[in-house]
Design a protein around this motif. Structure first.
Motif, PDB file in Angstrom:
ATOM      1  N   SER A  98       0.837  -1.216   0.000  1.00 21.95           N
ATOM      2  CA  SER A  98       0.000   0.000   0.000  1.00 21.95           C
ATOM      3  C   SER A  98       0.865   1.257   0.000  1.00 21.95           C
ATOM      4  N   ALA A  99       1.902   1.252   0.821  1.00 26.42           N
ATOM      5  CA  ALA A  99       2.782   2.421   0.894  1.00 26.42           C
ATOM      6  C   ALA A  99       3.581   2.582  -0.393  1.00 26.42           C
ATOM      7  N   ASP A 100       4.047   1.458  -0.956  1.00 24.57           N
ATOM      8  CA  ASP A 100       4.831   1.524  -2.192  1.00 24.57           C
ATOM      9  C   ASP A 100       3.990   2.063  -3.348  1.00 24.57           C
ATOM     10  N   LEU A 101       2.752   1.571  -3.453  1.00 23.98           N
ATOM     11  CA  LEU A 101       1.890   2.042  -4.545  1.00 23.98           C
ATOM     12  C   LEU A 101       1.510   3.506  -4.344  1.00 23.98           C
ATOM     13  N   ALA A 102       1.319   3.909  -3.111  1.00 26.99           N
ATOM     14  CA  ALA A 102       1.002   5.319  -2.842  1.00 26.99           C
ATOM     15  C   ALA A 102       2.178   6.214  -3.209  1.00 26.99           C
ATOM     16  N   ARG A 103       3.398   5.740  -2.923  1.00 26.22           N
ATOM     17  CA  ARG A 103       4.588   6.544  -3.218  1.00 26.22           C
ATOM     18  C   ARG A 103       4.793   6.718  -4.722  1.00 26.22           C
ATOM     19  N   HIS A 104       4.380   5.731  -5.496  1.00 18.58           N
ATOM     20  CA  HIS A 104       4.562   5.790  -6.952  1.00 18.58           C
ATOM     21  C   HIS A 104       3.213   5.919  -7.681  1.00 18.58           C
ATOM     22  N   GLU A 105       2.228   6.473  -6.999  1.00 18.51           N
ATOM     23  CA  GLU A 105       0.864   6.446  -7.524  1.00 18.51           C
ATOM     24  C   GLU A 105       0.723   7.146  -8.872  1.00 18.51           C
ATOM     25  N   VAL A 106       1.332   8.284  -9.058  1.00 16.78           N
ATOM     26  CA  VAL A 106       1.137   9.049 -10.302  1.00 16.78           C
ATOM     27  C   VAL A 106       1.549   8.221 -11.519  1.00 16.78           C
ATOM     28  N   ALA A 107       2.740   7.630 -11.456  1.00 17.42           N
ATOM     29  CA  ALA A 107       3.236   6.857 -12.598  1.00 17.42           C
ATOM     30  C   ALA A 107       2.443   5.580 -12.800  1.00 17.42           C
ATOM     31  N   ILE A 108       2.082   4.909 -11.712  1.00 22.63           N
ATOM     32  CA  ILE A 108       1.354   3.639 -11.838  1.00 22.63           C
ATOM     33  C   ILE A 108      -0.068   3.880 -12.330  1.00 22.63           C
ATOM     34  N   ARG A 109      -0.725   4.907 -11.820  1.00 12.53           N
ATOM     35  CA  ARG A 109      -2.087   5.224 -12.293  1.00 12.53           C
ATOM     36  C   ARG A 109      -2.077   5.490 -13.787  1.00 12.53           C
TER      37      ARG A 109
END
Length: 552
Positions: A491-502
């Motif tokens: 959850s923290a990893d995806l939040a930290r990279h959210e812009v690129a992953i979204r």
């Protein structure tokens, strides 16, 4: 006078004698090596302990020999003649589907619009189980591809498993001549700027680009055009010349070639009137733009005819020609280097020199020459085509890279695409917060974390080394603390990279919902390179870039 004539004639005779001697020496050496190869091949076939397949053994030997030259000199056995034809035409007899092995299963990962597989209702993510009643267990993707391809006007039946459906589905497809589109997309980026992407330089490429240009300028009112050569690995030399001729008038040198044989020392010029001689054009390139793409981009840059935007191109300044060999086989062999009008060769790697490990390296900066465009701008050889305006590609961090490599985005799109709201226009599609939250839960619930930081990988290597050296027990507490600190928190990893992953997830969903056309319509809105090209063209800044030092 006689004495003078004698001394003039003597060196010419000596040169002729030396050339004849060298030719004889080369012929003897070649005959000698062929005889050695023949005797070795014969003895292996007669005495090797296990049965050999002479054809496979010889093919292995030929490929190993060519691998010592460059990656572009290749041998094609008779069974691969379809590959040769596809390289030249972009056509093959088949159904228009691409497959990959995912989790040990053969999965459809690409469908060409308007081709049999897409028309019949096959979808991305479908898992192939059988082709014409033959189970695919134990077959690799090349073998399965051969089963799907075949003569036009014949039928092939496939049995597939579709995620989310209990029963297997059967589809009967009519094979036909499938043409990978030269221009997969054309359209308007703004009211003034048109866009077209070119896949490769097949024998119909320049004709289709010509049609696209006419449509963009005459029908859609484009005042500027962006020509996208990113990812275009090249193709036919004559098509590159014809492409330049669309923008540059008759009689202009496009490219020259120099080879070992005099008949490859040639200059190629435009042969007709330009279709759009004054149309402002931006050419987009990246690290996968190669060969014919670099001829077009490099020539238009040398002539200050168009502005090049993006990243350094691949750097392939070598020309190949296909030669017919015995028994229906072929060999594509590097015969020359090519040079753009300024005199530079874009070839990056020096295959004529290898280090002790056999590796090939780029030529040293100190050995590279500088050349000049028509307006006096500096261009460098040996580094591909360096853009006039560089727009670096965003770095893909390890979390997103792992999600892509493990197919997590693809699998999520397959599972969720039918439940999503689908606007009529792909450009209007947006990833909602609800779908994002669903994706985060999906990744968090996976049995194995689909990514790993370099720090964690280095720690795992350290653990293995410590265990081998019997140092793990003595340092157990330190290892436990470091392991806990490096453990993935999804959850923290995806939040930290959210812009690129979204953004990547949104683009993946668009591909599944709208296919290639929708991918372009949606993606170009966020494409930093295309947006920069629009800015340069519509502001007129491209003129200042191309003007050169004399205009200052």
């Amino acid at each position: 006078m006689r004495r003078t004539l004698f001394w003039l004639a003597f060196p010419a005779g000596m040169v002729l004698w030396m050339a004849t001697t060298t030719a004889k020496d080369d012929y003897f050496e070649m005959s000698k090596q062929l005889e050695i190869m023949q005797s070795a091949f014969r003895e292996l076939n007669l005495f090797y302990v296990d049965e050999l397949a002479p054809g496979e053994l010889m093919e292995t030997g030929i490929k190993a020999m060519l691998a010592q030259l460059d990656p572009y000199t290749r041998y094609f056995p008779e069974s691969k003649m379809e590959d040769v034809r596809f390289m030249q035409t972009g056509e093959y007899g088949g159904v228009g589907a691409s497959i990959e092995t995912r989790n040990d299963r053969t999965t459809i990962v690409n469908l060409l619009e308007g081709e049999p597989a897409a028309e019949a209702g096959l979808r991305l993510g479908d898992v192939l189980l059988e082709v014409d009643g033959r189970a695919l267990v134990g077959l690799d993707t090349d073998q399965i591809g051969d089963l799907l391809q075949g003569a036009t006007c014949t039928e092939v039946t496939v049995l597939v498993e579709r995620p989310g459906f209990a029963d297997a589905m059967s589809f009967t497809l009519a094979r036909r001549k499938v043409k990978v589109p030269d221009v997969p997309y054309q359209g308007m980026l703004t009211d003034k700027t048109g866009y077209l992407a070119l896949n490769s330089f097949t024998k119909t490429a320049s004709m289709n680009v010509r049609k696209a240009l006419l449509n963009l300028t005459d029908s859609l009112g484009a005042e500027h055009v962006v020509l996208d050569l990113r990812g275009n690995g090249g193709g036919l030399l004559r098509e590159a010349i014809a492409m330049v001729n669309l923008f540059v008038g008759k009689g202009q040198e496009v490219v020259s070639t120099k080879g070992k044989r005099p008949d490859w020392n040639k200059s190629y010029q435009t042969r007709g009137s330009a279709l759009r001689p004054n149309l402002p054009v931006a050419i987009l390139v990246d690290g996968k733009s190669a060969s014919a793409s670099e001829i077009v981009a490099g020539t238009l840059q040398d002539l200050d005819r168009g502005i090049v935007v993006g990243e350094e191109s691949f750097g392939k300044g070598l020309v190949q020609q296909t030669k017919k060999l015995a028994y229906g086989t072929r060999m594509k062999v590097t015969v020359a280097k090519y040079y753009t009008p300024s005199g530079r060769c874009v070839q990056r790697l020096d295959y004529s020199h290898r280090d002790e490990e056999g590796e090939v390296h780029a030529m040293a900066d100190s050995t590279l020459a500088t050349f000049y465009t028509t307006n006096g701008r500096k261009v460098l050889e040996g580094r591909g085509v360096i853009p006039d305006v560089e727009v670096p590609k965003p770095e893909v961090k390890y979390v997103l890279a792992g999600l892509q490599e493990q197919g997590v985005l693809f699998d999520f799109a397959v599972a969720q695409r039918d439940a999503l709201a689908k606007p009529e226009n792909a450009a209007d599609f947006k990833l909602t917060d609800g779908v994002w939250d669903q994706f985060v839960r999906h990744v968090a619930q996976m049995d194995d974390v689909p990514y790993a930081s370099e720090s964690l990988q280095a720690f795992q290597q350290l653990e293995a080394t410590a265990e081998a050296e019997w140092l793990d027990d003595a340092n157990a507490k330190a290892f436990d603390a470091l392991r806990a600190g490096l453990a993935a928190d999804v959850s923290a990893d995806l939040a930290r990279h959210e812009v690129a992953i979204r953004r990547a997830l949104e683009q993946e969903l668009v591909v599944h919902l709208y296919n290639t056309t929708g991918q372009f319509k949606h993606g170009l809105q966020q494409d930093e390179v295309a947006l920069k090209a629009i800015e340069l063209l519509e502001s007129g800044e491209y003129l200042n870039v191309l003007a050169g030092p004399d205009s200052q």
